[in-house]
Structure formats: C-alpha cells, structure tokens
Write a protein that holds these residues in place. Structure first.
Motif, PDB file in Angstrom:
ATOM      1  N   ASP A  46       1.077  -1.333   0.270  1.00 59.78           N
ATOM      2  CA  ASP A  46      -0.258   0.153   0.186  1.00 59.78           C
ATOM      3  C   ASP A  46       0.539   1.714   0.064  1.00 59.78           C
ATOM      4  O   ASP A  46       0.738   2.366   0.145  1.00 59.78           O
ATOM      5  N   ILE A  47       1.677   1.199   0.295  1.00 66.32           N
ATOM      6  CA  ILE A  47       3.129   2.378  -0.003  1.00 66.32           C
ATOM      7  C   ILE A  47       3.780   2.012  -1.395  1.00 66.32           C
ATOM      8  O   ILE A  47       4.159   1.094  -1.301  1.00 66.32           O
ATOM      9  N   PRO A  48       4.204   3.624  -2.140  1.00 70.38           N
ATOM     10  CA  PRO A  48       5.174   3.205  -3.287  1.00 70.38           C
ATOM     11  C   PRO A  48       6.326   3.090  -1.974  1.00 70.38           C
ATOM     12  O   PRO A  48       6.867   4.398  -1.384  1.00 70.38           O
ATOM     13  N   ILE A  49       6.810   2.387  -3.067  1.00 69.58           N
ATOM     14  CA  ILE A  49       8.651   2.297  -2.799  1.00 69.58           C
ATOM     15  C   ILE A  49       9.107   2.332  -4.009  1.00 69.58           C
ATOM     16  O   ILE A  49       9.466   1.970  -4.717  1.00 69.58           O
ATOM     17  N   THR A  50      10.692   3.385  -3.581  1.00 73.74           N
ATOM     18  CA  THR A  50      11.759   3.951  -5.059  1.00 73.74           C
ATOM     19  C   THR A  50      12.812   2.608  -4.615  1.00 73.74           C
ATOM     20  O   THR A  50      13.229   2.771  -3.267  1.00 73.74           O
ATOM     21  N   LEU A  51      13.323   2.828  -5.331  1.00 72.73           N
ATOM     22  CA  LEU A  51      15.268   1.540  -5.005  1.00 72.73           C
ATOM     23  C   LEU A  51      16.082   2.115  -6.433  1.00 72.73           C
ATOM     24  O   LEU A  51      15.770   2.538  -7.166  1.00 72.73           O
ATOM     25  N   HIS A  52      16.660   3.143  -5.484  1.00 76.12           N
ATOM     26  CA  HIS A  52      16.936   4.032  -5.836  1.00 76.12           C
ATOM     27  C   HIS A  52      18.656   3.781  -5.820  1.00 76.12           C
ATOM     28  O   HIS A  52      19.291   3.236  -4.361  1.00 76.12           O
ATOM     29  N   LEU A  53      19.639   3.747  -6.776  1.00 73.80           N
ATOM     30  CA  LEU A  53      21.560   4.151  -6.893  1.00 73.80           C
ATOM     31  C   LEU A  53      21.961   5.185  -5.970  1.00 73.80           C
ATOM     32  O   LEU A  53      21.610   6.557  -6.344  1.00 73.80           O
ATOM     33  N   ASP A  54      22.610   5.374  -4.881  1.00 70.61           N
ATOM     34  CA  ASP A  54      22.739   6.621  -4.194  1.00 70.61           C
ATOM     35  C   ASP A  54      24.290   6.552  -4.929  1.00 70.61           C
ATOM     36  O   ASP A  54      25.149   6.516  -4.698  1.00 70.61           O
ATOM     37  N   HIS A  55      24.891   7.956  -5.369  1.00 68.20           N
ATOM     38  CA  HIS A  55      26.111   7.846  -6.008  1.00 68.20           C
ATOM     39  C   HIS A  55      26.495   7.136  -6.606  1.00 68.20           C
ATOM     40  O   HIS A  55      27.814   7.010  -6.655  1.00 68.20           O
ATOM     41  N   GLY A  56      25.785   6.712  -7.454  1.00 73.22           N
ATOM     42  CA  GLY A  56      26.586   6.316  -9.007  1.00 73.22           C
ATOM     43  C   GLY A  56      27.940   7.293  -9.506  1.00 73.22           C
ATOM     44  O   GLY A  56      27.406   8.123 -10.245  1.00 73.22           O
ATOM     45  N   PRO A  57      28.951   6.605  -9.904  1.00 81.53           N
ATOM     46  CA  PRO A  57      29.959   7.562 -10.116  1.00 81.53           C
ATOM     47  C   PRO A  57      30.202   7.236 -11.448  1.00 81.53           C
ATOM     48  O   PRO A  57      31.169   8.481 -11.857  1.00 81.53           O
ATOM     49  N   SER A  58      29.631   6.345 -12.231  1.00 81.66           N
ATOM     50  CA  SER A  58      29.937   6.794 -13.598  1.00 81.66           C
ATOM     51  C   SER A  58      28.591   5.499 -14.599  1.00 81.66           C
ATOM     52  O   SER A  58      27.636   5.630 -14.146  1.00 81.66           O
ATOM     53  N   TYR A  59      28.381   6.041 -15.388  1.00 80.91           N
ATOM     54  CA  TYR A  59      27.436   6.105 -16.895  1.00 80.91           C
ATOM     55  C   TYR A  59      27.371   4.311 -16.415  1.00 80.91           C
ATOM     56  O   TYR A  59      26.238   3.791 -16.786  1.00 80.91           O
ATOM     57  N   GLU A  60      28.655   3.468 -16.735  1.00 81.39           N
ATOM     58  CA  GLU A  60      28.248   1.946 -16.514  1.00 81.39           C
ATOM     59  C   GLU A  60      27.730   1.760 -15.203  1.00 81.39           C
ATOM     60  O   GLU A  60      26.536   0.297 -15.338  1.00 81.39           O
ATOM     61  N   MET A  61      27.686   2.238 -13.810  1.00 77.82           N
ATOM     62  CA  MET A  61      27.327   1.612 -12.802  1.00 77.82           C
ATOM     63  C   MET A  61      25.653   1.948 -13.106  1.00 77.82           C
ATOM     64  O   MET A  61      25.261   0.775 -12.165  1.00 77.82           O
ATOM     65  N   CYS A  62      25.360   3.377 -13.399  1.00 80.48           N
ATOM     66  CA  CYS A  62      24.145   3.461 -13.368  1.00 80.48           C
ATOM     67  C   CYS A  62      23.343   2.735 -14.657  1.00 80.48           C
ATOM     68  O   CYS A  62      22.533   2.251 -13.918  1.00 80.48           O
ATOM     69  N   LYS A  63      23.798   2.348 -15.466  1.00 76.71           N
ATOM     70  CA  LYS A  63      23.698   1.707 -16.573  1.00 76.71           C
ATOM     71  C   LYS A  63      22.892   0.058 -16.051  1.00 76.71           C
ATOM     72  O   LYS A  63      21.968  -0.496 -16.366  1.00 76.71           O
ATOM     73  N   ALA A  64      23.918  -0.466 -15.295  1.00 79.36           N
ATOM     74  CA  ALA A  64      24.065  -1.341 -14.598  1.00 79.36           C
ATOM     75  C   ALA A  64      22.809  -1.883 -13.553  1.00 79.36           C
ATOM     76  O   ALA A  64      21.951  -3.176 -13.864  1.00 79.36           O
ATOM     77  N   CYS A  65      22.295  -0.976 -12.927  1.00 81.29           N
ATOM     78  CA  CYS A  65      21.578  -1.241 -11.979  1.00 81.29           C
ATOM     79  C   CYS A  65      19.946  -0.418 -12.303  1.00 81.29           C
ATOM     80  O   CYS A  65      19.437  -1.377 -11.943  1.00 81.29           O
ATOM     81  N   ILE A  66      19.991   0.258 -13.234  1.00 74.78           N
ATOM     82  CA  ILE A  66      19.030   0.391 -14.073  1.00 74.78           C
ATOM     83  C   ILE A  66      18.814  -0.891 -14.457  1.00 74.78           C
ATOM     84  O   ILE A  66      17.391  -1.556 -14.887  1.00 74.78           O
ATOM     85  N   ASP A  67      19.392  -2.323 -15.653  1.00 73.64           N
ATOM     86  CA  ASP A  67      19.102  -3.263 -15.669  1.00 73.64           C
ATOM     87  C   ASP A  67      18.856  -4.174 -14.554  1.00 73.64           C
ATOM     88  O   ASP A  67      18.344  -5.185 -15.208  1.00 73.64           O
ATOM     89  N   ASP A  68      19.555  -3.906 -13.525  1.00 73.39           N
ATOM     90  CA  ASP A  68      18.850  -5.185 -12.705  1.00 73.39           C
ATOM     91  C   ASP A  68      17.397  -4.641 -11.613  1.00 73.39           C
ATOM     92  O   ASP A  68      17.485  -5.256 -10.878  1.00 73.39           O
TER      93      ASP A  68
END
Length: 312
Positions: free
Chosen positions: A75-97
């Motif tokens: 019943d509550i909105p939950i977001t899964l967020h990457l904190d302090h992603g140091p690079s495009y590659e890590m951001c992409k990996a988290c999105i893919d996950d």
C-alpha cells in the motif's frame, strides 16, 4: 504495488511542502526496519543503495530483498535508488538490475563533463521509465566511496542550475547548501546552519523542480554516548539540526538522505545488547533489537523531519 520511480512522489511532495525519506540499505534487517516504519505510517519511501552496499551485499540479493519488502508493503510507494553512482556504466547496470531511480554523481568533475555524462545516463534511463538525480556543488565529509575534504567542499552556484537541468534533462538535483556526509560533520561549539538563501534562489530559477539534500543525518548524541559507554571511542560531533531540515522540506527539497543515523542507531543497539548479554551468540537475538532501532529512527525521521507520514 510494484516498485515506482520518483516522479509522482516528488510532484506530490513539492506541492505538499514535505520531503520523502531516502534511507541507505545494506542488509535485510535495515530494509525491514525502514519499510516496517514506512508501512505503518503510510509514508512513501526511497531505499537507496550505494556502490559500497552493492559490493557488500551483492546487487541480486539487494534487489530481491527490496522486492520482498514491496510484497510485504503493497500500500505504499517504494523506490529503489542508486546513491552516488560514479559512472554511466554503474547507473546502466543498476537500471538493468531493476532499479527505478539512479543518481549520477559527477559533482567532482568539471561542469561540462558532469553535464555530458549526466545527459548520457538520462538518455538511457528514460527509455526504461527510470528517473535520474544528479549533483551540482560538492559536499564535504566521508561516506562509503565518497570522500571530500572540508576545504574542497563547494556550495552550489545557483547561476549554473538552469543550464545544467536544461542540458541534461535530469529529474531532480542534489545541491550543496551546508550539509555534510558522515557522522563527523561539525565540532561542538559550531553552529551548523543550512544556506536556505541558496535553496531559495535555486527554487526561483527552477520553479517546481525537486531538490535533494545529501548528508542530512543529525548524529544523535544519545547513540554516540551508548557506543562510547560500551567500548567505543567516537568523538562528539554535531549533525544537521532537524529544524533546519524541516524548513528545507517545506521549500523545494523533496528528498532528504539519511544514512549515518541508521548506522549509529544499529551499532548502538548491538553494542548495548552484547554488553548486557555477553554470552549470547545467536544473531537473531541481537539483530532483532537492532532492526527495531532502525525502525524507530526511520519513524522519527518520517514524522518529525520529512513530514511525509500519511502521504502514501
């Protein structure tokens, strides 16, 4: 309810004059404590994972633990967020996950490089309905992989924010207005105050745009005292006054990050437990009260700092 991105929750927060709590997670007990508090208080919540947490717990485990928390709190909105992603590659990996929000932290880079890589992250993320946070200005302090000496910290320049947001297309912006990473923020005798004038100027230049505060733990002295009472050697420190954070939440700040206070609450609970029960060895015995300490801390932040209770 499935995992959501931050777009709708930030829109409601901006219009309602409150902020969403973004709490760093590292293991099952922390995730349980955070989401139990949010669920009982009917509060939207952001569970954020740092580079260090990904290395410690394994991305697959963390995603599955968060999915379990979503199933337990439909019943509550939950977001899964990457904190302090140091690079495009890590951001992409988290999105893919399966992350629904990512932060690209290029604050240590020259403005043009920060813009270019943030825009690249946005281009990929928006294909998958993932929101993107970026940062302008540099916070001092130490937290996981983030380490900036105090004399290298820089306030956000309000004159840069419009160009940055327009050129990158990011969905929220972390700014530096006096917060600091870690538990050792200010020495006793100092009077830490947020530069709310900078926040006000930024909000004028970006009307309706969600702003983020990192390094916003308050470092409760009670936990420092407990840790030191039972064998620790932490120096006294002063965190960000919660009254200042509440003012920011009533302005343009829609997301406030909390990490150190959770670590302090959990560590104080475990140290106290072992001092009182030196012969116990079952992890369930000392992790259960530690989980409750996290829950109590998060409930306090939701009701007294963020003001997002009942906003799910």
């Amino acid at each position: 309810m499935a995992l959501v991105n931050t777009k709708e929750m930030f829109k409601k927060a901006y219009e309602g004059g409150y902020a969403i709590g973004a709490f760093n997670v590292n293991n099952m007990e922390i995730i349980q404590g955070i989401t139990e508090a949010a669920g009982e208080l009917k509060a939207p919540v952001i569970l954020q994972v740092s580079k260090g947490a990904r290395a410690y717990a394994n991305p697959t485990y963390l995603v599955k633990l968060v999915e379990a928390a979503v199933a337990q709190n439909p019943d509550i909105p939950i977001t899964l967020h990457l904190d302090h992603g140091p690079s495009y590659e890590m951001c992409k990996a988290c999105i893919d996950d399966g992350f629904t929000s990512v932060m690209f932290d290029g604050s240590s880079k020259p403005f043009e490089e920060n813009v270019a890589e943030a825009a690249k992250v946005v281009e990929y993320a928006h294909k998958y309905n993932v929101t993107v946070e970026a940062e302008l200005g540099t916070l001092g302090g130490v937290e996981d992989e983030v380490s900036v000496e105090a004399d290298k910290a820089m306030y956000t320049d309000p004159e840069q924010v419009q160009d940055f947001v327009n050129q990158t297309g990011v969905d929220s912006l972390a700014i530096a207005i006096g917060t600091s990473h870690g538990a050792y923020k200010f020495k006793p005798g100092q009077d830490p105050k947020l530069r709310l004038d900078i926040l006000e100027e930024v909000s004028k230049r970006l009307p309706g745009f969600p702003i983020v505060l990192h390094g916003a733990s308050s470092v409760p002295q009670e936990f420092v005292n407990i840790i030191n009472q039972y064998g620790g050697n932490m120096p006294n420190a002063i965190g960000i006054p919660e009254s200042e954070l509440r003012k920011a939440a009533k302005m343009a700040v829609c997301k406030i990050n909390v990490d150190s206070d959770i670590r302090l609450a959990m560590t104080a609970s475990i140290r106290k437990y072992f001092a009182e029960h030196p012969d116990h060895f079952d992890p369930r015995q000392y992790l259960a009260p530690a989980r409750q300490a996290v829950k109590d801390m998060v409930a306090h932040k939701i009701t007294e700092v963020m003001g997002c209770d009942g906003k799910a």
